[in-house]
Motif scaffolding. Structure first.
Motif, PDB file in Angstrom:
ATOM      1  N   HIS A 161       4.416  -9.406   1.882  1.00 55.83           N
ATOM      2  CA  HIS A 161       3.520 -10.161   0.757  1.00 55.83           C
ATOM      3  C   HIS A 161       3.260  -9.256   0.116  1.00 55.83           C
ATOM      4  O   HIS A 161       2.902  -9.102  -0.997  1.00 55.83           O
TER       5      HIS A 161
ATOM      6  N   ASP B  63      -0.235 -13.999   7.347  1.00 55.75           N
ATOM      7  CA  ASP B  63       0.321 -15.306   6.123  1.00 55.75           C
ATOM      8  C   ASP B  63      -0.865 -15.477   5.980  1.00 55.75           C
ATOM      9  O   ASP B  63      -0.412 -16.132   4.303  1.00 55.75           O
TER      10      ASP B  63
ATOM     11  N   SER C 123      -8.820 -16.129  -5.172  1.00 59.35           N
ATOM     12  CA  SER C 123      -7.582 -16.897  -5.371  1.00 59.35           C
ATOM     13  C   SER C 123      -8.111 -18.573  -5.588  1.00 59.35           C
ATOM     14  O   SER C 123      -7.260 -19.725  -5.480  1.00 59.35           O
TER      15      SER C 123
ATOM     16  N   ILE D  37       2.305  -7.662   6.509  1.00 58.46           N
ATOM     17  CA  ILE D  37       1.471  -7.821   5.124  1.00 58.46           C
ATOM     18  C   ILE D  37       2.508  -7.148   4.254  1.00 58.46           C
ATOM     19  O   ILE D  37       2.621  -7.053   3.296  1.00 58.46           O
TER      20      ILE D  37
ATOM     21  N   LEU E 212      -5.605  -7.948  -3.546  1.00 61.72           N
ATOM     22  CA  LEU E 212      -4.734  -8.702  -4.073  1.00 61.72           C
ATOM     23  C   LEU E 212      -4.588 -10.616  -3.737  1.00 61.72           C
ATOM     24  O   LEU E 212      -3.885 -11.055  -3.902  1.00 61.72           O
TER      25      LEU E 212
ATOM     26  N   ILE F 238       4.202  -9.096  -4.176  1.00 64.63           N
ATOM     27  CA  ILE F 238       3.272  -9.324  -5.534  1.00 64.63           C
ATOM     28  C   ILE F 238       3.390  -7.588  -6.058  1.00 64.63           C
ATOM     29  O   ILE F 238       3.547  -7.902  -7.134  1.00 64.63           O
TER      30      ILE F 238
ATOM     31  N   HIS G 222      -6.334 -12.082  -2.283  1.00 62.75           N
ATOM     32  CA  HIS G 222      -6.077 -13.179  -0.806  1.00 62.75           C
ATOM     33  C   HIS G 222      -6.710 -13.974  -0.698  1.00 62.75           C
ATOM     34  O   HIS G 222      -8.430 -14.308  -1.462  1.00 62.75           O
TER      35      HIS G 222
ATOM     36  N   ASN H  78       0.324 -16.293  -2.495  1.00 61.23           N
ATOM     37  CA  ASN H  78       0.764 -15.683  -3.301  1.00 61.23           C
ATOM     38  C   ASN H  78       1.752 -16.434  -4.509  1.00 61.23           C
ATOM     39  O   ASN H  78       2.409 -16.088  -4.865  1.00 61.23           O
TER      40      ASN H  78
ATOM     41  N   TYR I 153      -6.733  -7.748   5.998  1.00 57.01           N
ATOM     42  CA  TYR I 153      -6.195  -8.755   5.864  1.00 57.01           C
ATOM     43  C   TYR I 153      -5.071  -9.200   6.951  1.00 57.01           C
ATOM     44  O   TYR I 153      -4.919 -10.252   7.093  1.00 57.01           O
TER      45      TYR I 153
ATOM     46  N   PHE J  15      -2.387 -14.177   2.133  1.00 51.94           N
ATOM     47  CA  PHE J  15      -1.553 -14.557   1.537  1.00 51.94           C
ATOM     48  C   PHE J  15      -1.090 -16.270   1.509  1.00 51.94           C
ATOM     49  O   PHE J  15       0.075 -15.959   0.132  1.00 51.94           O
TER      50      PHE J  15
END
Length: 140
Positions: A76, A35, A3, A73, A26, A80, A28, A41, A63, A38
């Protein structure tokens, strides 16, 4: 930690279309939960335009501060999945760091995500990853 480098990941994917990349965990935000984990996102989902990028949903329960089935989650993860599809969204676990059992890490995906079923579920739970990395596997 991808990320922190999403723009660079996109550049690499564009410059090397034959290179298959998997964004793990993910995508993250490191150290964040719920939240906040993510919060990037939008950038992650924008990378789905590159067909050589996939996402592995490793460690999803970790997460969240919610207990199993970690519903806070799910949306989220759904977003994805919608961006990458069942052929580029892979289940994974990081059991040594999970706040739940291995079984719950599995059933979070196999029983708790109503939008993930049938062929899509089979792809996410292993078949798509095998195809992505070129592992031969027997048909189920």
């Amino acid at each position: 930690m991808a990320s922190r480098f999403f723009p660079l990941v996109g550049q690499i994917a564009e410059q090397h279309p034959g290179l298959r990349l998997i964004i793990d965990h993910l995508g993250h935000v490191l150290g964040a939960k719920d939240d906040a984990a993510f919060s990037r996102n939008d950038e992650l989902c924008a990378l789905a335009k590159y067909p050589n990028i996939a996402v592995k949903a490793t460690g999803a329960p970790g997460y969240s501060t919610a207990s199993y089935p970690i519903r806070n989650i799910h949306d989220h993860m759904h977003r994805i999945f919608d961006a990458y599809g069942p052929d580029r969204f892979f289940w994974g676990t990081d059991i040594t760091r999970m706040p739940c059992s291995y079984r719950q890490c599995v059933t979070t995906f196999t029983e708790e995500l109503p939008w993930l079923a049938g062929r899509d579920l089979e792809r996410v739970m292993g078949q798509a990853l095998c195809d992505w990395i070129g592992w031969r596997h027997a048909a189920i």
